[in-house]
Design a protein around this motif. Structure first.
Motif, PDB file in Angstrom:
ATOM      1  N   GLU A  47       0.825  -1.206   0.000  1.00  0.00           N
ATOM      2  CA  GLU A  47       0.000   0.000   0.000  1.00  0.00           C
ATOM      3  C   GLU A  47       0.864   1.263   0.000  1.00  0.00           C
ATOM      4  OE1 GLU A  47      -3.205   0.099  -0.601  1.00  0.00           O
ATOM      5  OE2 GLU A  47      -2.938  -2.059  -0.848  1.00  0.00           O
ATOM      6  N   LYS A  48       2.030   1.197   0.666  1.00  0.00           N
ATOM      7  CA  LYS A  48       2.948   2.347   0.639  1.00  0.00           C
ATOM      8  C   LYS A  48       3.444   2.611  -0.789  1.00  0.00           C
ATOM      9  CE  LYS A  48       4.716   1.985   5.383  1.00  0.00           C
ATOM     10  NZ  LYS A  48       5.887   1.616   6.222  1.00  0.00           N
ATOM     11  N   PHE A  49       3.795   1.513  -1.485  1.00  0.00           N
ATOM     12  CA  PHE A  49       4.238   1.661  -2.871  1.00  0.00           C
ATOM     13  C   PHE A  49       3.104   2.159  -3.770  1.00  0.00           C
ATOM     14  CE2 PHE A  49       8.135  -0.349  -1.775  1.00  0.00           C
ATOM     15  CZ  PHE A  49       9.012  -0.127  -2.830  1.00  0.00           C
ATOM     16  N   ARG A  50       1.888   1.700  -3.488  1.00  0.00           N
ATOM     17  CA  ARG A  50       0.736   2.157  -4.268  1.00  0.00           C
ATOM     18  C   ARG A  50       0.562   3.668  -4.113  1.00  0.00           C
ATOM     19  NH1 ARG A  50      -3.623  -0.905  -5.993  1.00  0.00           N
ATOM     20  NH2 ARG A  50      -3.144  -2.551  -4.462  1.00  0.00           N
ATOM     21  N   LYS A  51       0.708   4.135  -2.868  1.00  0.00           N
ATOM     22  CA  LYS A  51       0.570   5.570  -2.609  1.00  0.00           C
ATOM     23  C   LYS A  51       1.681   6.364  -3.286  1.00  0.00           C
ATOM     24  CE  LYS A  51       0.181   8.943   1.134  1.00  0.00           C
ATOM     25  NZ  LYS A  51       0.279   9.190   2.593  1.00  0.00           N
ATOM     26  N   MET A  52       2.911   5.864  -3.195  1.00  0.00           N
ATOM     27  CA  MET A  52       4.039   6.540  -3.840  1.00  0.00           C
ATOM     28  C   MET A  52       3.854   6.598  -5.352  1.00  0.00           C
ATOM     29  SD  MET A  52       7.167   4.874  -1.645  1.00  0.00           S
ATOM     30  CE  MET A  52       8.455   5.555  -2.692  1.00  0.00           C
ATOM     31  N   TRP A  53       3.331   5.517  -5.945  1.00  0.00           N
ATOM     32  CA  TRP A  53       3.097   5.485  -7.385  1.00  0.00           C
ATOM     33  C   TRP A  53       2.048   6.518  -7.789  1.00  0.00           C
ATOM     34  CZ3 TRP A  53       3.360   5.052 -12.327  1.00  0.00           C
ATOM     35  CH2 TRP A  53       2.224   4.866 -13.110  1.00  0.00           C
ATOM     36  N   ARG A  54       0.972   6.565  -7.024  1.00  0.00           N
ATOM     37  CA  ARG A  54      -0.097   7.503  -7.354  1.00  0.00           C
ATOM     38  C   ARG A  54       0.347   8.953  -7.189  1.00  0.00           C
ATOM     39  NH1 ARG A  54      -5.416   4.462  -4.668  1.00  0.00           N
ATOM     40  NH2 ARG A  54      -5.495   2.757  -6.206  1.00  0.00           N
ATOM     41  N   GLU A  55       1.308   9.190  -6.322  1.00  0.00           N
ATOM     42  CA  GLU A  55       1.820  10.552  -6.134  1.00  0.00           C
ATOM     43  C   GLU A  55       2.920  10.907  -7.135  1.00  0.00           C
ATOM     44  OE1 GLU A  55       3.088  10.518  -2.095  1.00  0.00           O
ATOM     45  OE2 GLU A  55       1.052  10.768  -1.274  1.00  0.00           O
ATOM     46  N   GLY A  56       3.289   9.927  -7.986  1.00  0.00           N
ATOM     47  CA  GLY A  56       4.282  10.198  -9.023  1.00  0.00           C
ATOM     48  C   GLY A  56       5.725  10.105  -8.559  1.00  0.00           C
TER      49      GLY A  56
ATOM     50  N   LEU B 239       7.488   7.424  -8.180  1.00  0.00           N
ATOM     51  CA  LEU B 239       8.203   6.283  -8.743  1.00  0.00           C
ATOM     52  C   LEU B 239       8.369   6.376 -10.265  1.00  0.00           C
ATOM     53  CD1 LEU B 239       6.412   3.389  -6.787  1.00  0.00           C
ATOM     54  CD2 LEU B 239       8.568   4.520  -6.208  1.00  0.00           C
ATOM     55  N   ASP B 240       7.939   7.490 -10.857  1.00  0.00           N
ATOM     56  CA  ASP B 240       7.898   7.582 -12.316  1.00  0.00           C
ATOM     57  C   ASP B 240       9.251   7.369 -12.977  1.00  0.00           C
ATOM     58  OD1 ASP B 240       5.264   7.999 -12.065  1.00  0.00           O
ATOM     59  OD2 ASP B 240       5.226  10.072 -12.764  1.00  0.00           O
ATOM     60  N   ASP B 241      10.318   7.810 -12.340  1.00  0.00           N
ATOM     61  CA  ASP B 241      11.638   7.735 -12.973  1.00  0.00           C
ATOM     62  C   ASP B 241      12.371   6.411 -12.702  1.00  0.00           C
ATOM     63  OD1 ASP B 241      11.365  10.236 -14.059  1.00  0.00           O
ATOM     64  OD2 ASP B 241      12.176  11.249 -12.287  1.00  0.00           O
ATOM     65  N   ARG B 242      11.776   5.550 -11.897  1.00  0.00           N
ATOM     66  CA  ARG B 242      12.430   4.268 -11.612  1.00  0.00           C
ATOM     67  C   ARG B 242      12.223   3.324 -12.804  1.00  0.00           C
ATOM     68  NH1 ARG B 242      11.434   1.122  -5.997  1.00  0.00           N
ATOM     69  NH2 ARG B 242      12.285   3.125  -5.279  1.00  0.00           N
ATOM     70  N   GLU B 243      13.209   2.488 -13.080  1.00  0.00           N
ATOM     71  CA  GLU B 243      13.116   1.544 -14.189  1.00  0.00           C
ATOM     72  C   GLU B 243      12.740   0.153 -13.683  1.00  0.00           C
ATOM     73  OE1 GLU B 243      16.701   1.567 -16.474  1.00  0.00           O
ATOM     74  OE2 GLU B 243      16.016   3.237 -17.734  1.00  0.00           O
TER      75      GLU B 243
ATOM     76  N   VAL C  30      12.109  -0.515 -18.943  1.00  0.00           N
ATOM     77  CA  VAL C  30      11.495   0.790 -19.219  1.00  0.00           C
ATOM     78  C   VAL C  30      11.218   1.508 -17.905  1.00  0.00           C
ATOM     79  CG1 VAL C  30      10.417   0.040 -21.383  1.00  0.00           C
ATOM     80  CG2 VAL C  30       9.181  -0.235 -19.223  1.00  0.00           C
ATOM     81  N   LYS C  31      10.934   2.804 -18.006  1.00  0.00           N
ATOM     82  CA  LYS C  31      10.540   3.561 -16.820  1.00  0.00           C
ATOM     83  C   LYS C  31       9.125   3.176 -16.419  1.00  0.00           C
ATOM     84  CE  LYS C  31      13.684   7.429 -17.226  1.00  0.00           C
ATOM     85  NZ  LYS C  31      13.857   8.885 -17.195  1.00  0.00           N
ATOM     86  N   ILE C  32       8.848   3.367 -15.137  1.00  0.00           N
ATOM     87  CA  ILE C  32       7.585   2.872 -14.589  1.00  0.00           C
ATOM     88  C   ILE C  32       6.377   3.488 -15.291  1.00  0.00           C
ATOM     89  CG2 ILE C  32       6.114   3.043 -12.532  1.00  0.00           C
ATOM     90  CD1 ILE C  32       8.385   2.175 -10.849  1.00  0.00           C
ATOM     91  N   ARG C  33       6.447   4.774 -15.618  1.00  0.00           N
ATOM     92  CA  ARG C  33       5.317   5.417 -16.289  1.00  0.00           C
ATOM     93  C   ARG C  33       5.035   4.756 -17.636  1.00  0.00           C
ATOM     94  NH1 ARG C  33       0.809   7.493 -15.224  1.00  0.00           N
ATOM     95  NH2 ARG C  33       1.819   8.506 -13.456  1.00  0.00           N
TER      96      ARG C  33
ATOM     97  N   LEU D 184       1.152  -1.867 -19.672  1.00  0.00           N
ATOM     98  CA  LEU D 184       0.285  -2.790 -18.927  1.00  0.00           C
ATOM     99  C   LEU D 184      -1.191  -2.468 -19.151  1.00  0.00           C
ATOM    100  CD1 LEU D 184       2.299  -3.025 -15.595  1.00  0.00           C
ATOM    101  CD2 LEU D 184       1.871  -4.902 -17.201  1.00  0.00           C
ATOM    102  N   ILE D 185      -1.520  -1.173 -19.253  1.00  0.00           N
ATOM    103  CA  ILE D 185      -2.920  -0.799 -19.547  1.00  0.00           C
ATOM    104  C   ILE D 185      -3.332  -1.376 -20.894  1.00  0.00           C
ATOM    105  CG2 ILE D 185      -4.403   1.142 -20.195  1.00  0.00           C
ATOM    106  CD1 ILE D 185      -3.179   2.772 -17.998  1.00  0.00           C
ATOM    107  N   GLN D 186      -2.431  -1.256 -21.882  1.00  0.00           N
ATOM    108  CA  GLN D 186      -2.718  -1.801 -23.210  1.00  0.00           C
ATOM    109  C   GLN D 186      -2.928  -3.313 -23.146  1.00  0.00           C
ATOM    110  OE1 GLN D 186      -2.866   0.103 -26.165  1.00  0.00           O
ATOM    111  NE2 GLN D 186      -3.626  -1.774 -27.091  1.00  0.00           N
ATOM    112  N   GLN D 187      -2.056  -3.996 -22.419  1.00  0.00           N
ATOM    113  CA  GLN D 187      -2.167  -5.445 -22.305  1.00  0.00           C
ATOM    114  C   GLN D 187      -3.449  -5.861 -21.591  1.00  0.00           C
ATOM    115  OE1 GLN D 187       1.440  -6.734 -20.390  1.00  0.00           O
ATOM    116  NE2 GLN D 187       2.734  -6.381 -22.191  1.00  0.00           N
TER     117      GLN D 187
END
Length: 457
Positions: A170-179, A181-185, A229-232, A238-241
Motif C-alpha cells: 500500500e505504501k508503494f501504491r501511494k508513492m506510485w499515485r503521487e508520481g 516512482l515515475d523515474d524508476r526503471e 522501461v521507466k515505470i510510467r 500494462l494498460i494496453q495489455q
C-alpha cells in the motif's frame, strides 16, 4: 449524431467551414436520411439506397473538409481516397475494392478505441496491481488454482500476504499515485510478432501482400521478451495489455462491420480525373472508363471480402468531389451517374470569404499560429487591417496565378511569419502586433515580381 437535425448539422459544420451553404445542406440531408432509414421496418429499410453526392468546385473551397468534418461529427468510419489511384483490373494500380478494406480497418480501430474506453477504469486497476506485482513480487496475492497442492499442509493453501507485506504494498501504491516512482526503471514482459517472415508484394498487389503477411503472422505465435522501461511507460504498456484481455475482438469486428455497412462514408476525390478523356485521348487515359466500371458494383452494392469477413457496400454513403474544369458529370458512364443522384456546386472564394476563414473558425490559421509561437513565449496578434490585406492578396494571387482556394492562405501566412518563426526562440517574452504595413513589407518582393510570386506563393 443520431439526434441532430439537418439544421443542427449545418450549424456544427459552420464552426469550421465558411460559406458553401448549399453543400452543407445537402450532406446534412443525406446524414439525416440515414437516421430516418433506421426508423423504418426492416423490409422497407433494406430497399432504401443511400443518396450519394457529387460535389463540384475548384480546389481549396471546402469539399474535402465538409466530408471530413461530417464524418468526425457522426463518429462513423470515414476514408478518403483519390480516384486517380485506381486502375482498371489488369493494369498496375490499386484495386477499387481496397478502399472498402481500408474503411473496415478504420471501423475496427474506431470501435476498438471505444471498447477500450469502456474498460479503461478496470484496465487501469489491473495494470496498477500488475505494476505492484513487478515492484514487489513477494507481496503478490495468491490466486486460486495457482501453485501445487500439499496434502501435508492444507492450511498453507489459504496463506495470505503478511501484514508487513500488505503495508509495504500500500505504501508503494501511494508513492506510485503521487508520481514518486515515475523515474524508476523496471523490467516488463512484452509481446513481439513471431515468425519474422515478410512477403514483398508486387506493384499494384499491395493489398494481397498485406493479407498474405497477416496470414503468415498468425501461423507463428507471438514471442515474449523482457524490456527495461521507466515505470510510467511500463504502466501504459500494462494498460494496453490489460485492455486487450478485457476486449472481445470478435465482438469488435462484428460491431465494426455493422457500423461500416450502415454508417460508413467513402470520399472519392478527383473523380473528374476519370471522367473521360480531358486531353483528347492517349495511352495515359486507357483505363479511365475501366475504373468507372470497376467502381460501379462497389457503389451499386456488392460484397467485398476483408480479413474481418464479408462487408456489404449497399448502404455505404459515397461522396465524390472534383473540380470538373475539363470534364463534367455527364462524362461519367451513365450507370455511375445514376448512382450519384445529388449534385451540388461549390462557389469560388473571394476576399470576404478569406477574411472570415482567417477569423471565424475554431481552428482558424491565426489561432494556430498564435498557439505555435506562444510555445516559445512569443505573443503575436493580428490587426483587422492586416488580415484584410492578407485576404486581398490571397484573392489577387488566386486570380493572377492558379486558383488554389483557401490553401493560398497557408502559403501567404508562412511567408509573412517566416522571420518571426525563425527568431521566436531569441525573442521570448516579446509581444508583437502584426499590422497592414508589416504584411505589405513581407510580401513586397512577390507582389512586385509576378514571376517570383508563381514560384513562392
Amino acid at each position: 449524431m443520431s439526434n441532430l437535425t439537418p439544421r443542427e448539422i449545418v450549424s456544427e459544420l459552420d464552426k469550421f467551414i465558411i460559406g458553401q451553404s448549399d453543400a452543407k445542406r445537402m450532406v446534412a440531408i443525406a446524414m439525416r436520411n440515414r437516421w430516418r432509414r433506421q426508423q423504418l421496418p426492416p423490409e422497407l429499410r433494406d430497399e432504401i439506397a443511400p443518396k450519394n453526392i457529387i460535389m463540384m468546385g475548384p480546389t481549396g473551397v471546402g469539399k474535402t473538409e465538409i466530408a471530413r468534418r461530417l464524418a468526425k461529427l457522426a463518429g462513423c468510419p470515414f476514408f478518403k481516397v483519390e480516384a486517380t489511384k485506381f486502375t482498371e483490373v489488369g493494369y498496375v494500380g490499386r484495386d477499387v475494392e481496397s478502399m472498402v478494406r481500408d474503411l473496415m480497418e478504420i471501423g475496427i480501430n474506431l470501435v476498438r478505441k471505444e471498447e477500450m474506453e469502456k474498460v479503461k477504469v478496470k484496465a487501469e486497476k489491473h495494470a496498477e496491481d500488475a505494476l505492484l506485482d513487478i515492484l514487489l513480487p513477494s507481496s503478490k496475492p495468491k490466486q486460486a488454482g495457482m501453485g501445487f497442492f500439499n496434502p501435508a499442509a492444507p492450511e498453507e493453501q489459504e496463506e495470505q500476504p503478511s501484514a508487513d507485506q500488505s503495508s509495504t504494498r500500500e505504501k508503494f501504491r501511494k508513492m506510485w499515485r503521487e508520481g514518486k516512482l515515475d523515474d524508476r526503471e523496471v523490467e516488463i514482459e512484452v509481446s513481439v510478432q513471431g515468425g519474422g517472415v515478410e512477403i514483398m508484394s508486387m506493384p499494384g498487389m499491395e493489398d494481397m501482400g498485406m493479407q498474405v503477411n497477416d496470414m503468415i503472422g498468425k501461423m507463428f505465435p507471438n514471442k515474449k521478451k523482457m524490456r527495461k522501461v521507466k515505470i510510467r511507460e511500463a504502466y501504459d504498456i500494462l494498460i494496453q495489455q490489460e485492455s486487450d484481455k478485457l476486449i472481445d475482438m470478435d465482438n469488435v469486428a462484428e460491431l465494426a462491420r455493422e457500423r461500416v455497412e450502415q454508417g460508413g462514408i467513402l470520399f472519392l476525390d478527383e473523380i473528374d480525373k476519370i471522367a473521360g478523356n480531358q486531353e483528347g485521348g492517349g495511352s495515359a487515359n486507357v483505363s479511365r472508363e475501366g475504373v468507372q466500371r470497376d467502381l460501379l458494383p462497389v457503389v451499386e452494392g456488392c460484397v467485398v471480402n476483408t480479413k474481418y469477413g464479408m462487408v456489404k457496400t449497399d448502404h455505404i454513403l459515397f461522396i465524390s468531389a472534383g473540380a470538373f474544369s475539363y470534364a463534367k458529370p455527364s462524362d461519367l458512364i451513365p450507370e455511375l451517374q445514376g448512382r450519384f443522384p445529388l449534385r451540388v456546386e461549390l462557389t469560388s472564394l473571394d476576399k470576404d470569404d478569406f477574411y472570415r476563414i482567417l477569423t471565424e473558425p475554431q481552428n482558424a490559421l491565426t489561432v494556430q499560429y498564435k498557439a505555435l509561437l506562444e510555445t516559445e513565449n512569443l505573443t503575436i496578434d493580428f490587426s483587422r487591417e492586416a488580415l484584410e490585406e492578407v485576404a486581398l492578396n490571397a484573392q489577387k494571387f488566386n486570380e493572377e496565378t492558379e486558383n488554389i482556394g483557401a490553401r493560398r492562405l497557408y502559403t501567404i501566412m508562412e511567408k509573412i511569419l517566416s522571420d518571426l518563426s525563425f527568431e521566436a526562440p531569441d525573442r521570448s517574452g516579446d509581444s508583437i502586433v502584426i499590422d497592414k504595413e508589416y504584411v505589405q513589407e513581407q510580401l513586397q518582393d512577390v507582389t512586385e515580381d509576378r514571376d517570383l510570386s508563381r514560384y513562392i506563393l
